[in-house]
Structures are given as structure tokens and as C-alpha cells.
Design a protein around this motif. Structure first.
Motif, PDB file in Angstrom:
ATOM      1  N   GLU A 134       0.835  -1.205   0.000  1.00 17.01           N
ATOM      2  CA  GLU A 134       0.000   0.000   0.000  1.00 17.01           C
ATOM      3  C   GLU A 134       0.869   1.253   0.000  1.00 17.01           C
ATOM      4  OE1 GLU A 134      -3.427   2.168   2.767  1.00 17.01           O
ATOM      5  OE2 GLU A 134      -2.770   0.122   3.203  1.00 17.01           O
ATOM      6  N   LYS A 135       0.516   2.204  -0.842  1.00 18.70           N
ATOM      7  CA  LYS A 135       1.275   3.444  -0.931  1.00 18.70           C
ATOM      8  C   LYS A 135       0.640   4.527  -0.050  1.00 18.70           C
ATOM      9  CE  LYS A 135       2.987   2.638  -5.629  1.00 18.70           C
ATOM     10  NZ  LYS A 135       3.060   3.168  -7.019  1.00 18.70           N
ATOM     11  N   PRO A 136       1.454   5.309   0.648  1.00 17.40           N
ATOM     12  CA  PRO A 136       0.919   6.393   1.479  1.00 17.40           C
ATOM     13  C   PRO A 136       0.256   7.469   0.622  1.00 17.40           C
ATOM     14  CG  PRO A 136       3.193   5.874   2.070  1.00 17.40           C
ATOM     15  CD  PRO A 136       2.907   5.170   0.791  1.00 17.40           C
ATOM     16  N   SER A 137      -0.627   8.213   1.265  1.00 11.95           N
ATOM     17  CA  SER A 137      -1.301   9.314   0.580  1.00 11.95           C
ATOM     18  C   SER A 137      -0.288  10.399   0.197  1.00 11.95           C
ATOM     19  CB  SER A 137      -2.364   9.909   1.508  1.00 11.95           C
ATOM     20  OG  SER A 137      -2.772  11.181   1.067  1.00 11.95           O
ATOM     21  N   PRO A 138      -0.436  10.986  -0.981  1.00 13.78           N
ATOM     22  CA  PRO A 138       0.456  12.096  -1.363  1.00 13.78           C
ATOM     23  C   PRO A 138       0.418  13.239  -0.359  1.00 13.78           C
ATOM     24  CG  PRO A 138      -0.772  11.310  -3.264  1.00 13.78           C
ATOM     25  CD  PRO A 138      -1.346  10.620  -2.069  1.00 13.78           C
ATOM     26  N   LYS A 139      -0.727  13.450   0.283  1.00 18.37           N
ATOM     27  CA  LYS A 139      -0.823  14.516   1.289  1.00 18.37           C
ATOM     28  C   LYS A 139       0.064  14.211   2.493  1.00 18.37           C
ATOM     29  CE  LYS A 139      -5.542  15.961   0.106  1.00 18.37           C
ATOM     30  NZ  LYS A 139      -6.938  16.142   0.615  1.00 18.37           N
ATOM     31  N   LEU A 140       0.114  12.929   2.873  1.00 13.93           N
ATOM     32  CA  LEU A 140       0.989  12.550   3.986  1.00 13.93           C
ATOM     33  C   LEU A 140       2.443  12.740   3.585  1.00 13.93           C
ATOM     34  CD1 LEU A 140       1.213  11.210   6.848  1.00 13.93           C
ATOM     35  CD2 LEU A 140       1.451   9.029   5.650  1.00 13.93           C
ATOM     36  N   MET A 141       2.780  12.362   2.358  1.00 12.18           N
ATOM     37  CA  MET A 141       4.171  12.469   1.895  1.00 12.18           C
ATOM     38  C   MET A 141       4.603  13.918   1.753  1.00 12.18           C
ATOM     39  SD  MET A 141       3.943   9.417  -0.966  1.00 12.18           S
ATOM     40  CE  MET A 141       5.631   9.589  -1.539  1.00 12.18           C
ATOM     41  N   ALA A 142       3.642  14.806   1.583  1.00  7.49           N
ATOM     42  CA  ALA A 142       3.971  16.226   1.402  1.00  7.49           C
ATOM     43  C   ALA A 142       4.173  16.955   2.726  1.00  7.49           C
ATOM     44  CB  ALA A 142       2.870  16.908   0.594  1.00  7.49           C
ATOM     45  N   LEU A 143       3.827  16.332   3.840  1.00  8.27           N
ATOM     46  CA  LEU A 143       3.956  17.002   5.139  1.00  8.27           C
ATOM     47  C   LEU A 143       5.416  17.210   5.503  1.00  8.27           C
ATOM     48  CD1 LEU A 143       1.248  15.150   7.298  1.00  8.27           C
ATOM     49  CD2 LEU A 143       1.087  17.411   6.232  1.00  8.27           C
ATOM     50  N   LYS A 144       5.696  18.327   6.142  1.00 11.09           N
ATOM     51  CA  LYS A 144       7.051  18.619   6.605  1.00 11.09           C
ATOM     52  C   LYS A 144       7.455  17.670   7.720  1.00 11.09           C
ATOM     53  CE  LYS A 144       9.963  22.384   8.292  1.00 11.09           C
ATOM     54  NZ  LYS A 144      10.019  23.821   8.690  1.00 11.09           N
TER      55      LYS A 144
END
Length: 529
Positions: A70-80
């Protein structure tokens, strides 16, 4: 028809018949386990609402990956800072996964995932959630029977032939162990698989101590290595067991046999630990990092603190059991700080201690553990013996001591951990069962010259064991998510009608004898509410 005296004699079976009662109990538990986990629908195993993450990890292994598919959400990956709960609160993410450099991982030991990968690779089908918990639970019953048989044969040869059966029954039919069967998710799978391999290592060690064959040493080292690979905190117990084994080998196998035997024990254990280090380094660039640092759970100030100990101690040992007068009679006890003594509740909140929604104390839910109190009079006798007549001869005293220290060290780990959960009690329950068995057998030795008192003693031991199994049996029907009630309502209804009718009949008899009025005052004293 057997007379009462003949029935009592059957309990004290001769050595040639000692295998029969434990084997019967193991087979009984195997049938019960399959019936319980299949919710009475065997060979079908209904899928619970929650998926077992270990199945996902097994599929990842089959695809040559250490991270989850499962791939993480792009929003999660974009968090600082994705580990800040405030930042990810409104972002979709998988709770309780570990997140590292754009990938999801599990922070539990990988061995159960490897087992699921092997099963799925052979069968080409996704395994049932409960498959590994079933295998481990049934396997534990046989391993426990082997260990108890070896303890009795080596240290307590005069112990009653039927007695291991009651220890196996109370050791496996209780709320902490059935909690793992009733909720076969990733947490429970890790715990029970760890116990299976821990006891596999202990059983193999005892076979080596009896036969002297190095094969059993290698099997013991492998079992203990796989136990750490299933549940990391079991390294506490295993370190003590290995230390005991090294000392024993040094005393018993001096000369040319010492180093080869030591190598047989340590080589498979070292390979497992090395494999874990490589596995963690490949994932997190740190051989000691399991993923706990990167888990996405609730905010935690400190994982381990001494200030957690008071509230954890009360919750794990004394938190009251809830009993009702309708099936299943034993209800899942919903944890609340109000259930703690007022000053403990305040300490718990201030320290940041957290608890699972369901909690119950060991001494409240398992009356067989009250037999640990036998250690007090035995310790007094040991202190008064002045070395002339030790309560336990050196060999069995050392074995007793290492089991006791291992169980207490494992319990201390739980007591200083920020989160308390009834499932964690399984980490110490079976070790404590071995302690109870040894205390009971030693007390039995001391009572052999007083047959009437000995019979009364064993009536108490059997009664407490059956009481524990009864609480576990009925409490198992109310363990969240109450799979019987929600997945097989017809069977649950039939069981409720049968047991409620029996209870009402029994209550009528007890009311005549005034026993409920006595219990009304007695039960709160032992933790029931």
C-alpha cells in the motif's frame, strides 16, 4: 461403578499412564480452538472486520519487498513532519503503520509475516486472519505438556499423573490467552507466535538437558531466535534463558563437549538476531530500529517511565472483573480511570499512561494464579532450613529461579510501558503457569505423609484451575468484537438459552442454601464487581 476412593486414586496415576491426561486436554483444546475461531462454522473461517496486517506483510515478502504494498497518501508524503499528530490529523493515513521515506512498514517482528508468506506461496490463496494464532495456540498446548512433563519427571517424579492436565487447561483457557484468539489481528498474532517460539525453545532445551544431544540445543537456539523475531521484547526472557543454559552447559559438559554444544545453541540464535539486524538496516538504515520511532499512532511523550508503574500494576493485577447473571456471565470490562483508586487515577492521567478500552486484572480473571501465594510458606521454610534440607534441590531451584526472574522481568517491562492492554498479559501468563505448577508439586511433596490434607489441597488446586477455565470460556464470548454475537447470532442464541436455563436452575438451588448472600460480600474482596 467406581467408589469415591478409587476415583481419587485415578488422579494420582502411575508413571506409565501420565501421558494420557495431558494428551486428552491438548486434543480437547485443539477442537475447542478450531470451533471458537471458526465461530462454529468450521471448515469456514469468517473474516473479521479488521484485517491482519501480517498477511499484507507476507504478500510484500512474496513480491520481494520489505515495505508494504500500500502506498501512502500524497498529502501525507507532502507534510514537513508527518510524525506530528497536529500536522497529519486531517490527512488520510494508516493508523499504527510505520512511515519512512515515502513507504509504509510494520514495526512488529517479521517472522509471522514470513510464515504467512510461506503459506500463501504454497496454497496460492490468502490465509485466514486467525490461521497463525490457531497454529500457535494448539502448538502451545502440546509444548506446555512436554515442558510440564519434563519438569515433573526431572524435578518432581512423585507428582500426580493427572496434574499437568489442569495446568494446561488453566494455562490456555483464560481471558489473556483467549483474547488473542478472539481478536486475531497483528498485535495478537505477534504475541502468540512469540510465545509459541519461546516455549518451543524452552521445550527443546529441556529435551537437551535430558538426553544431552546437541540437536535439541540447536532447536532451542532457533526457537528463541524466532521468538525475538516475532516479538522483540521477549529478548528479555531469552537473554536470561540463554545465560542459564550457558552456565548449565559449562557445569555439565566440561571439556571437549562445552564449545561444540555452546556453538549449537548460539549459532542459530545469532543467525536470527543477525537477520533481524539486516532486515531493520535495509528498512531504516539502523539495525536496532524496528520502526517504533516512525509509527503513526497517538502522541506519546515517553514510552517507558517509572511513573507508569503504579497504575499499570493495579490494572494488570487487580482491575476488577465484571460478572452478570445472564450469558456470557463474564463481560468485557471497559477500562476507565474511575475504576482505579482515586490517587492512582490522578497519577495515571498526570504521567500520560494510556490503556486499552478493555482491561482486566490477572488475579481477578485467573484464580489459579492465587496459587502463587504458595511461594510465601515455601520461602519461609527455605529460610528456616539453614541449608540442611532445602525446599528445592540445587538443580530445580536454579530452573525455578530463572523462570521466576524471567517472568518478573517481562512483567516489569509491561509495568513501565506507557500503554496497558490485557493482551500483553500473555507475555507472562504461561511462564507464571510453570511457576504455579512447580510450587504446587513442591507443596504436594510436603503433604505426602498427610493424605487427607493432600486430597483437600488438590481439590483446591483443581477447583481454582477449573474456575479460571470457566471464566475464560464464558469471557471469550464477550471479547470485542464479539464475533459469536455478530457473526453467528443463531449459535449465540442457542448457547445463551442453554446456559441461562442452567444458571437459573442452579440459582434456585443456591438461593435455598443462602449461598448468593454470602458471595455478595465475598466476591468484591477478590476483585469482582
Amino acid at each position: 461403578m467406581l467408589k469415591p476412593r478409587d476415583r481419587l486414586k485415578l488422579f494420582f496415576l502411575p508413571p506409565s499412564s501420565r501421558i494420557v491426561p495431558p494428551l486428552f486436554v491438548c486434543l480437547l483444546l485443539a477442537g475447542y480452538c478450531i470451533w471458537y475461531t471458526s465461530i462454529g462454522k468450521f471448515p469456514a473461517f469468517p473474516s473479521p472486520d479488521k484485517h491482519n496486517y501480517y498477511i499484507d506483510l507476507g504478500e510484500s515478502f512474496l513480491h520481494g519487498r520489505l515495505s508494504l504494498m500500500e502506498k501512502p497518501s500524497p498529502k501525507l508524503m507532502a507534510l514537513k513532519d508527518p510524525y506530528s499528530f497536529a500536522q497529519r490529523e486531517d490527512v488520510p493515513y494508516q493508523f499504527d503503520y510505520s512511515y519512512y521515506r515515502g513507504k509504509y512498514y510494520l514495526y512488529w517482528g517479521p517472522v509471522p509475516g514470513l510464515v504467512f508468506a510461506g503459506i500463501e506461496g504454497i496454497s496460492h490463496r490468502e490465509p485466514p486472519n486467525a490461521l497463525l494464532t490457531i497454529i500457535s495456540y494448539i502448538g502451545l498446548s502440546f509444548l506446555l505438556s512436554v515442558i510440564l512433563a519434563q519438569i515433573r519427571d526431572q524435578f518432581f517424579p512423585a507428582g500426580p499423573g493427572s496434574s499437568p492436565g489442569i495446568f494446561i487447561l488453566s494455562g490456555l483457557v483464560n481471558i489473556p490467552l483467549l483474547f488473542l484468539l478472539g481478536r486475531p489481528e497483528v498485535y495478537e498474532t505477534s504475541i502468540i507466535a512469540g510465545q509459541f517460539f519461546l516455549f518451543a525453545g524452552l521445550a527443546n532445551w529441556m529435551m537437551y538437558s535430558k538426553t544431552g544431544k546437541p540437536f535439541w540445543l540447536a532447536a532451542a537456539g532457533l526457537g528463541w531466535g524466532l521468538a525475538i523475531g516475532s516479538r522483540y521484547n521477549l529478548a528479555i526472557s531469552i537473554l536470561l534463558f540463554v545465560g542459564f543454559a550457558v552456565v548449565w552447559i559449562g557445569q555439565e559438559r566440561r571439556g571437549t563437549h562445552f564449545w561444540p554444544d555452546l556453538g549449537c545453541l548460539l549459532a542459530p540464535l545469532a543467525l536470527c538476531v543477525l537477520g533481524l539486524g539486516i532486515y531493520n538496516f535495509a528498512r531504516f538504515r539502523n539495525p536496532l530500529e524496528t520502526g517504533l520511532t516512525y509509527q503513526l499512532t497517538v502522541p506519546v511523550r515517553h514510552y517507558f517511565l517509572g511513573s507508569y508503574l503504579p497504575s499499570n500494576l493495579y490494572a494488570y493485577l487487580f482491575y476488577p472483573l465484571t460478572v452478570v447473571d445472564r450469558f456470557p456471565f463474564v463481560r468485557a470490562t471497559l477500562y476507565e480511570n474511575a475504576g482505579l483508586p482515586p490517587w492512582l487515577g490522578a497519577v495515571s492521567v498526570k504521567a500520560g499512561n494510556q490503556f486499552d478500552p478493555v482491561m482486566v486484572g490477572l488475579l481477578s480473571s485467573s484464580p489459579s494464579m492465587w496459587l502463587l501465594a504458595l511461594g510465601i510458606p515455601l520461602a519461609v521454610l527455605l529460610a528456616r532450613s539453614d541449608g540442611r534440607q532445602p525446599v528445592l534441590p540445587p538443580g530445580r531451584f536454579a530452573f525455578f529461579a530463572v523462570i521466576l526472574i524471567a517472568s518478573l522481568a517481562q512483567l516489569l517491562f509491561l509495568l513501565v510501558y506507557y500503554y496497558g492492554a490485557v493482551r500483553y498479559l500473555a507475555d507472562v501468563y504461561l511462564l507464571l503457569t510453570l511457576i504455579v505448577a512447580m510450587l504446587v508439586w513442591r507443596t504436594d511433596e510436603m503433604l505426602r505423609s498427610r493424605p487427607r490434607l493432600r486430597v483437600c489441597f488438590w481439590v483446591m488446586v483443581v477447583g481454582l484451575g477449573m474456575w479460571t477455565a470457566g471464566i475464560g470460556f464464558f469471557g471469550g464470548f464477550d471479547i470485542p468484537p464479539q464475533i459469536f454475537l455478530h457473526s453467528n447470532a443463531a449459535l449465540y442464541s442457542h448457547l445463551a438459552q442453554f446456559w441461562n436455563r442452567g444458571y437459573d436452575d442452579l440459582k434456585t438451588i443456591l438461593d435455598i442454601l443462602w449461598i448468593p448472600k454470602v458471595l455478595r460480600f465475598v466476591l468484591p474482596l477478590v476483585g469482582y464487581k
